[in-house]
Motif scaffolding. Structure first.
Motif, mmCIF file in Angstrom:
data_model
loop_
_atom_site.group_PDB
_atom_site.id
_atom_site.type_symbol
_atom_site.label_atom_id
_atom_site.label_comp_id
_atom_site.label_asym_id
_atom_site.label_seq_id
_atom_site.Cartn_x
_atom_site.Cartn_y
_atom_site.Cartn_z
ATOM 1 N N THR A 104 0.845 -1.192 0.000
ATOM 2 C CA THR A 104 0.000 0.000 0.000
ATOM 3 C C THR A 104 0.880 1.241 0.000
ATOM 4 N N SER A 144 -0.905 -4.537 -4.974
ATOM 5 C CA SER A 144 -1.709 -3.390 -4.583
ATOM 6 C C SER A 144 -2.114 -2.648 -5.851
ATOM 7 N N ALA A 158 -5.503 -1.704 -0.330
ATOM 8 C CA ALA A 158 -4.804 -2.598 0.594
ATOM 9 C C ALA A 158 -5.430 -3.981 0.485
#
Length: 321
Positions: A104, A144, A158
């Motif tokens: 992330t 991600s 996420a």
């Protein structure tokens, strides 16, 4: 009391990278890498890095970690560390402690990467304000994405896309995945597309070609070195299959997201492959989606090749959010 400085960390399943930032927007400095296996837990690694730096714990800390962050308790998937975020914050007296998934964090860094930090791997031009995909094998397989928020910014996804079911596209791959299924049951993308996955691919190929023979005693680094040197045919095949599987999963990610802003390859393995991945089945398999071959052929892929972990930069920005 110094309230501006911050400690930053990018923690994977193998290595933990730490850095210091004197204040928001200041250069990230004193970058140091510690082996995760050398420490019983995150607390010990944090205490050691502060001792090495000769500094007391700062008021602020941000940690990007290779694991889902779903609450106070973090238990790493590919390493034995487990910790309570609130307990770590209390031990080191952090006024602010941000813990976020490492991919992330890396996704949030994508728009700020310089052209020199990206190596093109085919495709057309990235479209502005379009979704971007991110995937990267290392100790595990991180996945991600970065999605436009409609206001000129981005939102990072996420997720845990590394654990999607891995498909086989050739009879040889079906045989290899059958062997992995005997060991693991569910064969996720991460079971093949990571450091240990490369070792397991090589072992499966050896077992297919020489049934009953002794299992090979090679590490991922051994297999990679032999493949890059073209000194062992099975190592070459293992790394080519690794790249093919990565291409398949990356193409699936691009289709799922509509990632016309590009697909980015991070992690610790792909940047070390150099030109090998260019000549591998990666790009062919990325595009091999039937009627959507043309759609994928236009999507650029970039290898992230930064000297400094972009996740450290995003960890710093997380403290300013």
């Amino acid at each position: 009391m110094d309230t501006s400085s911050r400690l930053l960390a990018d923690i994977g399943g193998t290595n933990a990278r730490f850095a210091w930032q004197a204040r928001p927007g200041a250069p990230i400095e004193d970058v140091a890498t510690l082996p995760c296996a050398g420490y019983a837990g995150l607390d010990d690694a944090l205490a050691d890095i502060l001792q090495r730096l000769g500094r007391p714990a700062p008021r602020r800390c941000a940690i990007a970690i290779a694991n889902p962050v779903l609450g106070d308790l973090v238990r790493m998937t590919n390493h034995h560390w487990a910790f309570s975020i609130s307990a770590v914050q209390a031990r080191f007296c952090f006024a602010q402690l941000k813990v976020l998934n490492d991919f992330t964090a890396l996704a949030l860094a994508l728009p700020a990467l310089e052209p020199a930090e990206l190596r093109p791997l085919g495709g057309g031009c990235a479209l502005p304000a379009a979704p971007m995909g991110l995937i990267g094998p290392g100790t595990g397989l991180g996945v991600s994405a970065l999605l436009p928020d409609g206001r000129g910014g981005h939102v990072a996804v996420a997720g845990e896309g590394g654990h999607v079911t891995l498909p086989a596209c050739t009879p040889r791959e079906q045989q290899v995945l059958a062997q992995l299924a005997e060991r693991h049951g569910h064969v996720s993308a991460e079971r093949a597309v990571c450091g240990q996955g490369l070792v397991d691919l090589h072992a499966a190929l050896c077992a297919l070609d020489a049934p009953g023979g002794p299992p090979p005693a090679l590490t991922a680094a051994d297999v990679t070195a032999a493949a890059l040197a073209r000194s062992d045919a099975r190592c070459v095949e293992a790394l080519e299959m690794f790249c093919a599987f990565l291409g398949t999963v990356a193409g699936n990610l691009a289709l799922t997201l509509g990632a016309r802003g590009g697909v980015y390859l991070g992690g610790g393995i792909v940047p070390r492959l150099g030109a090998f991945i260019d000549g591998s089945p990666f790009r062919e398999r990325f595009e091999a989606k039937g009627r959507f071959r043309g759609y994928l052929a236009a999507i650029p892929v970039f290898v992230i090749n930064s000297r400094q972990s972009p996740a450290l930069r995003s960890a710093a920005r997380a403290l300013d959010a």
